[in-house]
Motif scaffolding. Sequence first.
Motif, PDB file in Angstrom:
ATOM      1  N   MET A 177       0.907  -1.125   0.020  1.00  0.00           N
ATOM      2  CA  MET A 177      -0.087  -0.065  -0.012  1.00  0.00           C
ATOM      3  C   MET A 177       0.990   1.390   0.173  1.00  0.00           C
ATOM      4  O   MET A 177       1.979   1.359   0.525  1.00  0.00           O
ATOM      5  N   VAL A 178       0.459   2.207  -0.882  1.00  0.00           N
ATOM      6  CA  VAL A 178       1.402   3.548  -0.646  1.00  0.00           C
ATOM      7  C   VAL A 178       1.040   4.131   0.569  1.00  0.00           C
ATOM      8  O   VAL A 178       0.099   4.618   0.751  1.00  0.00           O
ATOM      9  N   TYR A 179       2.257   4.429   0.998  1.00  0.00           N
ATOM     10  CA  TYR A 179       2.484   5.461   2.369  1.00  0.00           C
ATOM     11  C   TYR A 179       2.402   6.985   2.048  1.00  0.00           C
ATOM     12  O   TYR A 179       1.926   7.668   2.417  1.00  0.00           O
ATOM     13  N   GLY A 180       3.320   7.201   1.050  1.00  0.00           N
ATOM     14  CA  GLY A 180       3.391   8.501   0.512  1.00  0.00           C
ATOM     15  C   GLY A 180       4.134   8.762  -0.600  1.00  0.00           C
ATOM     16  O   GLY A 180       4.678   7.806  -1.297  1.00  0.00           O
ATOM     17  N   ILE A 181       3.844   9.842  -1.470  1.00  0.00           N
ATOM     18  CA  ILE A 181       4.442  10.199  -2.648  1.00  0.00           C
ATOM     19  C   ILE A 181       5.306  11.481  -2.725  1.00  0.00           C
ATOM     20  O   ILE A 181       4.468  12.423  -1.997  1.00  0.00           O
ATOM     21  N   GLY A 182       6.393  11.511  -3.320  1.00  0.00           N
ATOM     22  CA  GLY A 182       7.054  12.820  -3.200  1.00  0.00           C
ATOM     23  C   GLY A 182       7.856  13.224  -4.473  1.00  0.00           C
ATOM     24  O   GLY A 182       8.145  12.185  -5.219  1.00  0.00           O
ATOM     25  N   THR A 183       7.806  14.551  -5.093  1.00  0.00           N
ATOM     26  CA  THR A 183       8.431  14.904  -6.210  1.00  0.00           C
ATOM     27  C   THR A 183       9.083  16.318  -5.921  1.00  0.00           C
ATOM     28  O   THR A 183       8.611  17.064  -4.916  1.00  0.00           O
ATOM     29  N   ASP A 184      10.140  16.499  -6.511  1.00  0.00           N
ATOM     30  CA  ASP A 184      11.036  17.721  -6.580  1.00  0.00           C
ATOM     31  C   ASP A 184      11.443  18.080  -7.787  1.00  0.00           C
ATOM     32  O   ASP A 184      12.094  16.892  -8.540  1.00  0.00           O
ATOM     33  N   ILE A 185      11.743  19.298  -8.271  1.00  0.00           N
ATOM     34  CA  ILE A 185      12.549  19.639  -9.294  1.00  0.00           C
ATOM     35  C   ILE A 185      13.427  20.788  -8.669  1.00  0.00           C
ATOM     36  O   ILE A 185      13.154  21.506  -7.673  1.00  0.00           O
ATOM     37  N   CYS A 186      14.583  20.704  -9.235  1.00  0.00           N
ATOM     38  CA  CYS A 186      15.692  21.533  -8.590  1.00  0.00           C
ATOM     39  C   CYS A 186      16.452  22.336  -9.778  1.00  0.00           C
ATOM     40  O   CYS A 186      16.724  21.662 -10.760  1.00  0.00           O
ATOM     41  N   ASP A 187      16.582  23.554  -9.553  1.00  0.00           N
ATOM     42  CA  ASP A 187      17.120  24.434 -10.698  1.00  0.00           C
ATOM     43  C   ASP A 187      18.950  24.194 -10.512  1.00  0.00           C
ATOM     44  O   ASP A 187      19.311  24.562  -9.407  1.00  0.00           O
ATOM     45  N   VAL A 188      19.390  23.776 -11.346  1.00  0.00           N
ATOM     46  CA  VAL A 188      20.892  23.378 -11.148  1.00  0.00           C
ATOM     47  C   VAL A 188      21.639  24.649 -11.161  1.00  0.00           C
ATOM     48  O   VAL A 188      22.403  24.909 -10.343  1.00  0.00           O
ATOM     49  N   ARG A 189      21.092  25.808 -11.843  1.00  0.00           N
ATOM     50  CA  ARG A 189      21.794  27.045 -11.484  1.00  0.00           C
ATOM     51  C   ARG A 189      21.749  27.472 -10.047  1.00  0.00           C
ATOM     52  O   ARG A 189      22.530  28.260  -9.577  1.00  0.00           O
ATOM     53  N   ARG A 190      20.730  27.357  -9.303  1.00  0.00           N
ATOM     54  CA  ARG A 190      20.673  27.710  -8.018  1.00  0.00           C
ATOM     55  C   ARG A 190      21.747  26.721  -7.168  1.00  0.00           C
ATOM     56  O   ARG A 190      22.394  27.332  -6.214  1.00  0.00           O
ATOM     57  N   ILE A 191      21.909  25.590  -7.394  1.00  0.00           N
ATOM     58  CA  ILE A 191      22.871  25.001  -6.778  1.00  0.00           C
ATOM     59  C   ILE A 191      24.278  25.561  -6.853  1.00  0.00           C
ATOM     60  O   ILE A 191      24.994  25.439  -6.199  1.00  0.00           O
ATOM     61  N   ARG A 192      24.593  25.694  -8.342  1.00  0.00           N
ATOM     62  CA  ARG A 192      25.680  26.401  -8.640  1.00  0.00           C
ATOM     63  C   ARG A 192      26.064  27.724  -7.834  1.00  0.00           C
ATOM     64  O   ARG A 192      27.053  27.852  -7.261  1.00  0.00           O
ATOM     65  N   THR A 193      24.864  28.333  -7.790  1.00  0.00           N
ATOM     66  CA  THR A 193      25.137  29.489  -6.837  1.00  0.00           C
ATOM     67  C   THR A 193      25.424  29.149  -5.317  1.00  0.00           C
ATOM     68  O   THR A 193      26.272  29.993  -4.960  1.00  0.00           O
ATOM     69  N   SER A 194      24.929  28.211  -4.908  1.00  0.00           N
ATOM     70  CA  SER A 194      25.216  27.866  -3.621  1.00  0.00           C
ATOM     71  C   SER A 194      26.488  27.410  -3.290  1.00  0.00           C
ATOM     72  O   SER A 194      27.289  27.489  -2.427  1.00  0.00           O
ATOM     73  N   VAL A 195      26.937  26.705  -4.343  1.00  0.00           N
ATOM     74  CA  VAL A 195      28.462  26.295  -4.246  1.00  0.00           C
ATOM     75  C   VAL A 195      29.219  26.969  -4.469  1.00  0.00           C
ATOM     76  O   VAL A 195      30.303  27.388  -3.537  1.00  0.00           O
ATOM     77  N   GLU A 196      29.169  28.104  -5.366  1.00  0.00           N
ATOM     78  CA  GLU A 196      29.949  29.478  -5.454  1.00  0.00           C
ATOM     79  C   GLU A 196      30.348  30.088  -4.158  1.00  0.00           C
ATOM     80  O   GLU A 196      31.260  30.718  -3.764  1.00  0.00           O
TER      81      GLU A 196
END
Length: 136
Positions: A1-20
């Motif tokens: 039985m399904v307990y939960g469903i999750g989805t996410d989309i992430c902007d790679v440019r935002r990750i790049r900014t965080s790493v920079e």
Amino acid sequence: MVYGIGTDICDVRRIRTSVERHGERFAEKVLSDAELAVYRRRGERWPDRGLRFLATRFSAKEAFSKAIGMGMRMPMTWRACEIANLASGQPVIVLHGELKAWFEAKGLRAHVTVTDETDYAASFVIVETLEPRSGS
């Protein structure tokens, strides 16, 4: 039985900014030790590939936290949830510490898929309850 469903989309440019902005601290906060090693290997040869790896892991962990219904609060932490790959390349969720104990006590199993393109990484997670096996 399904307990939960999750989805996410992430902007790679935002990750790049965080790493920079924050350097390795951002990756060290989000990635497990095993994931961090892969991120560094990929990033040494192809920096964009390393960033997309980090973005897919960030996205998958966000999707997992949504599927279990708790967001980023204990026992869910970035580093306690690891996204690994089987030899076939299939992504799998590997849990550690208190999160693993909580998840197993609830009798849950998770399925994850990740994808990325130049600017975006996306993930989808389904968490299901394990059905007790009936004697036949």
